[in-house]
Structure formats: structure tokens, C-alpha cells
Motif scaffolding. Structure first.
Motif, PDB file in Angstrom:
ATOM      1  N   LEU A  67      10.778  -8.644  -1.859  1.00  0.00           N
ATOM      2  CA  LEU A  67      10.741  -8.593  -3.316  1.00  0.00           C
ATOM      3  C   LEU A  67       9.679  -7.607  -3.801  1.00  0.00           C
ATOM      4  N   SER A  68       8.517  -7.606  -3.137  1.00  0.00           N
ATOM      5  CA  SER A  68       7.471  -6.667  -3.540  1.00  0.00           C
ATOM      6  C   SER A  68       7.909  -5.226  -3.283  1.00  0.00           C
ATOM      7  N   LEU A  69       8.650  -4.990  -2.205  1.00  0.00           N
ATOM      8  CA  LEU A  69       9.189  -3.643  -1.950  1.00  0.00           C
ATOM      9  C   LEU A  69      10.181  -3.239  -3.031  1.00  0.00           C
ATOM     10  N   PRO A 113       8.590   1.146   5.382  1.00  0.00           N
ATOM     11  CA  PRO A 113       7.862   0.338   4.404  1.00  0.00           C
ATOM     12  C   PRO A 113       6.348   0.324   4.579  1.00  0.00           C
ATOM     13  N   GLY A 114       5.858   0.414   5.797  1.00  0.00           N
ATOM     14  CA  GLY A 114       4.409   0.415   6.001  1.00  0.00           C
ATOM     15  C   GLY A 114       3.763   1.653   5.398  1.00  0.00           C
ATOM     16  N   ILE A 115       4.352   2.809   5.643  1.00  0.00           N
ATOM     17  CA  ILE A 115       3.844   4.058   5.075  1.00  0.00           C
ATOM     18  C   ILE A 115       4.079   4.068   3.570  1.00  0.00           C
ATOM     19  N   GLY A 116       5.239   3.607   3.148  1.00  0.00           N
ATOM     20  CA  GLY A 116       5.559   3.570   1.727  1.00  0.00           C
ATOM     21  C   GLY A 116       4.617   2.673   0.944  1.00  0.00           C
ATOM     22  N   ALA A 117       4.198   1.562   1.562  1.00  0.00           N
ATOM     23  CA  ALA A 117       3.260   0.665   0.892  1.00  0.00           C
ATOM     24  C   ALA A 117       1.929   1.366   0.646  1.00  0.00           C
ATOM     25  N   ALA A 118       1.476   2.147   1.623  1.00  0.00           N
ATOM     26  CA  ALA A 118       0.229   2.893   1.449  1.00  0.00           C
ATOM     27  C   ALA A 118       0.392   3.971   0.379  1.00  0.00           C
ATOM     28  N   MET A 119       1.532   4.657   0.382  1.00  0.00           N
ATOM     29  CA  MET A 119       1.773   5.689  -0.632  1.00  0.00           C
ATOM     30  C   MET A 119       1.851   5.065  -2.026  1.00  0.00           C
ATOM     31  N   ALA A 120       2.531   3.940  -2.138  1.00  0.00           N
ATOM     32  CA  ALA A 120       2.642   3.264  -3.437  1.00  0.00           C
ATOM     33  C   ALA A 120       1.277   2.772  -3.902  1.00  0.00           C
TER      34      ALA A 120
END
Length: 141
Positions: free
Chosen positions: A6-8, A74-81
Motif C-alpha cells: 500500500l505504501s508503494l 522497490p528498495g531503490i525506489g523507496a530511497a529515491m522517493a
């Protein structure tokens, strides 16, 4: 749906909103400058329009890149976000300082302050909510 998934999803929606705002600034910088009160009554000078378009392009590509990685890595995307969230929080901090120091209150600035804080919170959710994304029995994040 897990809270991580959901957070993604919410972060991708926030990236879409940020990218859409950038697209508006890229396509119609004079209108965006007029909303901000930077080009009142007269035609905006060309250098100001160029800066507005550059800012729009920055928003479009940075949010598109984060959304892409939120979907595929998602791991990299979470850091970018999260980096984008810090940028939105910085904008909110600057606007709050303007509200206090410049007495630039009003509906427009208060609404934008709330919007910037909410987008920042939404973009930071995947980073602050680490987890594993399970899809059809396979772990992908």
C-alpha cells in the motif's frame, strides 16, 4: 494488501501527482508563474519562462524515475522517493518560513503548505515502512 504494498502504491500515486505538476509547469509556465504571483498582469519575461520550464522538467523526470523504480526495484525506489520527500519537506519548510517571516499568509500559501507536507509524507512511506512484497508466492522486494 500488505501495508508495504500500500505504501508503494501511494508513493507511485504521489509521484504521478508530482510529475503532473511538473508537466503543467513544463507545458504552461506562464500560468504557473501567474498562480504563484510571479507574473502578474504582464507577459512573463523569457528567462523566467525558461526557468519555469526547467523546473517542470525536473519535476517530471525525477518523479517518473522514482515511480519507475518503485515498481521494478522497490528498495531503490523507496530511497529515491525518500529523497523526493525531503525535497517536498524542504519546500514546505521554506513556505512555512515565508508565512512566519514575510507574513505571506493566505489561502494559497496555506493550501500549498498542507499539500507539500502531505506529498512529502506519502513519498516517505515506503522508506519508513520497510518490508517484503510477496506476489503470487514469490518475494520480489
Amino acid at each position: 494488501m500488505s501495508s508495504y504494498a500500500l505504501s508503494l502504491l501511494l508513493a507511485v500515486i504521489a509521484c504521478t501527482i508530482g510529475g503532473a505538476l511538473g508537466g503543467i509547469a513544463l507545458a504552461r509556465p506562464a500560468q504557473v508563474l501567474g498562480l504563484a504571483g510571479l507574473a502578474e498582469g504582464e507577459a512573463a519575461p523569457t528567462p523566467l519562462l525558461a526557468e519555469g520550464r526547467a523546473f517542470g522538467g525536473l519535476l517530471v523526470l525525477s518523479h517518473a524515475g522514482a515511480a519507475l523504480y518503485l515498481g521494478y526495484q522497490p528498495g531503490i525506489g523507496a530511497a529515491m522517493a525518500f529523497v523526493l520527500a525531503l525535497a517536498w519537506f524542504g519546500a514546505a519548510l521554506g513556505r512555512a518560513a515565508s508565512l512566519l517571516i514575510d507574513r505571506a499568509g493566505g489561502r494559497f500559501n496555506l493550501g500549498n503548505l498542507a499539500f507539500e507536507v502531505l506529498i512529502g509524507i506519502t513519498l516517505s512511506l515506503p522508506f519508513l515502512n520497510p518490508g517484503r512484497l510477496v506476489l503470487r508466492g514469490g518475494i520480489i522486494a
